[in-house]
Design an enzyme around this catalytic site. Structure first.
Site, PDB file in Angstrom:
ATOM      1  N   ASN A  37      38.397  48.809  50.969  1.00  0.00           N
ATOM      2  CA  ASN A  37      37.233  48.693  51.849  1.00  0.00           C
ATOM      3  C   ASN A  37      37.512  47.848  53.092  1.00  0.00           C
ATOM      4  O   ASN A  37      37.882  46.676  52.989  1.00  0.00           O
ATOM      5  CB  ASN A  37      36.091  48.059  51.031  1.00  0.00           C
ATOM      6  CG  ASN A  37      34.723  48.407  51.571  1.00  0.00           C
ATOM      7  OD1 ASN A  37      34.600  49.148  52.543  1.00  0.00           O
ATOM      8  ND2 ASN A  37      33.701  47.881  50.927  1.00  0.00           N
ATOM      9  N   HIS A 122      22.697  48.258  40.344  1.00  0.00           N
ATOM     10  CA  HIS A 122      22.472  47.134  41.264  1.00  0.00           C
ATOM     11  C   HIS A 122      21.029  47.063  41.716  1.00  0.00           C
ATOM     12  O   HIS A 122      20.638  47.813  42.615  1.00  0.00           O
ATOM     13  CB  HIS A 122      23.291  47.338  42.531  1.00  0.00           C
ATOM     14  CG  HIS A 122      24.740  47.053  42.380  1.00  0.00           C
ATOM     15  ND1 HIS A 122      25.530  46.702  43.448  1.00  0.00           N
ATOM     16  CD2 HIS A 122      25.549  47.046  41.319  1.00  0.00           C
ATOM     17  CE1 HIS A 122      26.767  46.510  43.030  1.00  0.00           C
ATOM     18  NE2 HIS A 122      26.808  46.720  41.738  1.00  0.00           N
ATOM     19  N   GLU A 244      29.127  36.616  37.733  1.00  0.00           N
ATOM     20  CA  GLU A 244      30.376  37.142  38.304  1.00  0.00           C
ATOM     21  C   GLU A 244      30.838  36.310  39.495  1.00  0.00           C
ATOM     22  O   GLU A 244      30.012  35.833  40.274  1.00  0.00           O
ATOM     23  CB  GLU A 244      30.121  38.589  38.753  1.00  0.00           C
ATOM     24  CG  GLU A 244      31.302  39.219  39.462  1.00  0.00           C
ATOM     25  CD  GLU A 244      30.956  40.575  40.073  1.00  0.00           C
ATOM     26  OE1 GLU A 244      29.884  41.125  39.757  1.00  0.00           O
ATOM     27  OE2 GLU A 244      31.755  41.063  40.869  1.00  0.00           O
ATOM     28  N   ASP A 245      32.157  36.192  39.652  1.00  0.00           N
ATOM     29  CA  ASP A 245      32.777  35.573  40.834  1.00  0.00           C
ATOM     30  C   ASP A 245      32.038  34.311  41.275  1.00  0.00           C
ATOM     31  O   ASP A 245      31.625  34.178  42.432  1.00  0.00           O
ATOM     32  CB  ASP A 245      32.842  36.580  41.998  1.00  0.00           C
ATOM     33  CG  ASP A 245      33.939  37.611  41.777  1.00  0.00           C
ATOM     34  OD1 ASP A 245      34.842  37.378  40.949  1.00  0.00           O
ATOM     35  OD2 ASP A 245      33.906  38.660  42.449  1.00  0.00           O
ATOM     36  N   GLU A 270      37.361  41.177  40.924  1.00  0.00           N
ATOM     37  CA  GLU A 270      37.364  42.395  41.757  1.00  0.00           C
ATOM     38  C   GLU A 270      38.339  42.280  42.930  1.00  0.00           C
ATOM     39  O   GLU A 270      38.765  43.308  43.455  1.00  0.00           O
ATOM     40  CB  GLU A 270      35.950  42.735  42.248  1.00  0.00           C
ATOM     41  CG  GLU A 270      35.381  41.750  43.243  1.00  0.00           C
ATOM     42  CD  GLU A 270      33.983  42.110  43.710  1.00  0.00           C
ATOM     43  OE1 GLU A 270      33.176  42.547  42.881  1.00  0.00           O
ATOM     44  OE2 GLU A 270      33.709  41.963  44.900  1.00  0.00           O
ATOM     45  N   ARG A 291      37.212  41.967  35.889  1.00  0.00           N
ATOM     46  CA  ARG A 291      36.453  42.784  36.852  1.00  0.00           C
ATOM     47  C   ARG A 291      37.317  43.694  37.730  1.00  0.00           C
ATOM     48  O   ARG A 291      36.826  44.304  38.679  1.00  0.00           O
ATOM     49  CB  ARG A 291      35.650  41.832  37.754  1.00  0.00           C
ATOM     50  CG  ARG A 291      34.437  41.267  37.094  1.00  0.00           C
ATOM     51  CD  ARG A 291      33.330  42.295  36.955  1.00  0.00           C
ATOM     52  NE  ARG A 291      32.721  42.601  38.243  1.00  0.00           N
ATOM     53  CZ  ARG A 291      32.395  43.821  38.652  1.00  0.00           C
ATOM     54  NH1 ARG A 291      32.649  44.870  37.934  1.00  0.00           N
ATOM     55  NH2 ARG A 291      31.816  43.993  39.831  1.00  0.00           N
ATOM     56  N   HIS A 320      35.289  47.237  38.022  1.00  0.00           N
ATOM     57  CA  HIS A 320      34.613  47.285  39.324  1.00  0.00           C
ATOM     58  C   HIS A 320      34.292  48.743  39.691  1.00  0.00           C
ATOM     59  O   HIS A 320      35.183  49.585  39.659  1.00  0.00           O
ATOM     60  CB  HIS A 320      35.597  46.683  40.337  1.00  0.00           C
ATOM     61  CG  HIS A 320      35.015  46.330  41.657  1.00  0.00           C
ATOM     62  ND1 HIS A 320      35.760  46.386  42.818  1.00  0.00           N
ATOM     63  CD2 HIS A 320      33.798  45.895  42.016  1.00  0.00           C
ATOM     64  CE1 HIS A 320      35.010  46.008  43.831  1.00  0.00           C
ATOM     65  NE2 HIS A 320      33.816  45.691  43.379  1.00  0.00           N
ATOM     66  N   ASP A 324      32.615  51.775  47.176  1.00  0.00           N
ATOM     67  CA  ASP A 324      33.913  51.870  47.855  1.00  0.00           C
ATOM     68  C   ASP A 324      35.057  52.234  46.901  1.00  0.00           C
ATOM     69  O   ASP A 324      36.205  52.346  47.336  1.00  0.00           O
ATOM     70  CB  ASP A 324      34.237  50.606  48.669  1.00  0.00           C
ATOM     71  CG  ASP A 324      34.005  49.306  47.930  1.00  0.00           C
ATOM     72  OD1 ASP A 324      32.839  48.959  47.688  1.00  0.00           O
ATOM     73  OD2 ASP A 324      35.001  48.640  47.590  1.00  0.00           O
ATOM     74  N   TRP A 410      31.590  34.967  51.650  1.00  0.00           N
ATOM     75  CA  TRP A 410      30.337  35.733  51.745  1.00  0.00           C
ATOM     76  C   TRP A 410      29.996  36.386  50.424  1.00  0.00           C
ATOM     77  O   TRP A 410      29.010  37.049  50.289  1.00  0.00           O
ATOM     78  CB  TRP A 410      30.412  36.784  52.864  1.00  0.00           C
ATOM     79  CG  TRP A 410      31.593  37.669  52.760  1.00  0.00           C
ATOM     80  CD1 TRP A 410      32.835  37.455  53.297  1.00  0.00           C
ATOM     81  CD2 TRP A 410      31.674  38.925  52.087  1.00  0.00           C
ATOM     82  NE1 TRP A 410      33.661  38.485  52.992  1.00  0.00           N
ATOM     83  CE2 TRP A 410      32.978  39.410  52.243  1.00  0.00           C
ATOM     84  CE3 TRP A 410      30.751  39.684  51.366  1.00  0.00           C
ATOM     85  CZ2 TRP A 410      33.407  40.613  51.705  1.00  0.00           C
ATOM     86  CZ3 TRP A 410      31.165  40.885  50.817  1.00  0.00           C
ATOM     87  CH2 TRP A 410      32.481  41.346  50.983  1.00  0.00           C
TER      88      TRP A 410
HETATM   89  O1  KDG Z   1      34.461  46.102  48.854  1.00  0.00           O
HETATM   90  C1  KDG Z   1      33.843  44.993  48.301  1.00  0.00           C
HETATM   91  C2  KDG Z   1      32.680  45.406  47.452  1.00  0.00           C
HETATM   92  O2  KDG Z   1      33.017  46.460  46.635  1.00  0.00           O
HETATM   93  C3  KDG Z   1      32.223  44.279  46.586  1.00  0.00           C
HETATM   94  O3  KDG Z   1      31.883  43.204  47.378  1.00  0.00           O
HETATM   95  C4  KDG Z   1      31.069  44.695  45.721  1.00  0.00           C
HETATM   96  O4  KDG Z   1      30.869  42.511  44.775  1.00  0.00           O
HETATM   97  C5  KDG Z   1      30.824  43.714  44.627  1.00  0.00           C
HETATM   98  C6  KDG Z   1      30.540  44.246  43.318  1.00  0.00           C
HETATM   99  O5  KDG Z   1      30.437  43.444  42.393  1.00  0.00           O
HETATM  100  O6  KDG Z   1      30.430  45.459  43.192  1.00  0.00           O
HETATM  101 MG    MG Z   2      31.274  41.586  42.821  1.00  0.00          MG
END
Ligand code: KDG
Ligand code: MG
Length: 410
Positions: A37, A122, A244-245, A270, A291, A320, A324, A410
């Protein structure tokens, strides 16, 4: 069976996708996803300039040997561009092998370990009321597990929260990870405001939807370890499926601090692209879900190795699956999900109609569960005429600045 032709196809029906199509001397074709992406053309160049010439004449059956050859002969190991390019080759070769065997790919990976693949969708909303509507809309579409992302009072736009006001966006509560623009869109961020607000959001969601519904949340690398520890602790009453993350986890040790303070399950990876990104956090059991995508982690061959390693520590998959990841990459994930024992959950952001016309698919989504279908191979075919209608368009992921102008995760 020798590889006779290798073509890199770029198409942008609803967004950009990079697809590798291999053709063998027996006429069997295979597809692999190499979409990265916002950096798509770098994978196109890597494939066209450095990989395609090496593939012609190779034995299509030698998947592991081709993987090791591409990984080791380049000398420059790992990294998202390299691993996406290798993934495209790997998945295309698995597609070919399964078609040659006359079997859906999951059969070659050990056969089905389950009847369906639990998927999460989502939901998002700028306000809590919009979010509650979005959760209801996802339940109506069949989703039985839901990621919850919310706006934060005082912040204009937040990644992962649908901001578009088109009718389609309102109905589908859809957001697209990258925007077609010459430059990345700037968003704003304030971690303290987010930490104050998010527990109130989960309080409202549990109040309206009860204790059963699996809920997930993506922190998108925005917190420090101590902030993530606090959030995990404060979300414990709402019984998340995962957080997550929570931190930028290229610092694997940071997860130790988070883990010491909370029992909220953690998912990460991811942006990772090899087993080395996971070595410490798997061996020390600092996470609960892996992920990575098939597309960004060297394909089925390498992700399978990561997941087998994770299985020894009771860590499960959470592959994931945003928009994208192309339908080719999604199908590869679904075959792996169906076959492995340590499956956890699969992310699923449905693609738009134009994308589905370019990529004809056999996978299904019924009552919250995905299935890759029974067609030999991956079960996805690319309509080249449709694909050629949609040339590449410049698109970028957004970025964040804090109130004082500092660039932030971000
Ligand atoms: O390309 C980046 C996105 O796929 C990602 O930021 C989406 O965080 C994401 C997710 O958990 O699907
Ligand atoms: Mg994510």
């Amino acid at each position: 069976m020798l590889i006779e032709k290798a073509e890199v196809i770029v198409t942008s029906p609803d967004r950009n996708f990079v697809t590798l199509k291999l053709t063998t001397d027996s006429g069997i074709t295979g597809l692999g996803d190499g979409t990265l992406n916002g950096r798509e053309l770098s994978v196109v160049s890597y494939l066209n300039d450095h990989v395609v010439p090496l593939l012609i004449g190779r034995d299509a059956h030698r998947i592991e040997d081709t993987w090791q050859f591409l990984y080791r002969s380049a000398y420059w190991r790992r990294g998202p561009v390299t691993m996406a390019a290798i993934a495209a080759v790997d998945v295309a070769l698995w597609d070919i092998k399964a078609k040659a065997a006359g079997m859906p790919l999951y059969q070659l990976l050990g056969g089905a370990s389950r009847t369906g693949i639990l998927a999460y969708g989502h939901a998002s909303g700028a306000s809590t009321d919009e979010l509650l509507d979005s959760i209801r809309a996802h339940q109506e579409q069949g989703f039985q597990a839901i990621r919850v992302q919310s706006g934060v009072p005082g912040l204009r736009a937040i990644y992962g929260v649908s901001a578009a006001k088109t009718d389609a966006a309102v109905v589908e509560h859809h957001y697209e990870p990258a925007q077609r623009a010459a430059r990345p869109v700037e968003e704003d961020w304030d971690t303290r405001a987010y930490l104050r607000h998010l527990p109130t959001v989960f309080e409202a969601v549990r109040h309206h939807f009860g204790p059963e519904l699996p809920l997930l949340h993506d922190g998108h690398h925005r917190m420090t370890p101590v902030q993530a520890a606090r959030l995990g602790k404060e979300l414990e009453p709402y019984d998340l499926f995962w957080l997550e993350d929570c931190t930028p986890a290229e610092n694997q040790e940071a997860l130790r601090l988070v883990r010491q303070h909370t029992t909220t399950p953690l998912a990460i990876g991811e942006v990772f692209n090899s087993v080395w990104d996971y070595r410490q956090i798997i061996a020390e059991q600092l996470i609960d879900y892996v992920r990575s995508s098939v597309t960004h982690t060297g394909g089925i061959s390498h992700l399978r190795k990561i997941l087998d390693f994770a299985a020894q520590y009771q860590i499960k998959s959470g592959i994931h699956g945003p928009t994208d990841i192309s339908p080719v990459g999604m199908a590869a994930a679904l075959h792996l999900d169906l076959a492995i024992h340590n499956f956890g959950i699969q992310e699923y952001m449905p693609h738009g109609e134009r994308t589905n016309r370019v990529f004809e698919q056999s996978f299904t989504f019924t009552d919250g569960y995905l299935h890759p279908g029974e067609r030999p191979g991956l079960g996805v075919e690319l309509d080249v005429d449709q694909a050629s209608r949609y040339p590449y368009q410049t698109a970028y992921l957004p970025f964040n600045r804090l109130k004082d102008g500092t660039v932030h995760d971000w």
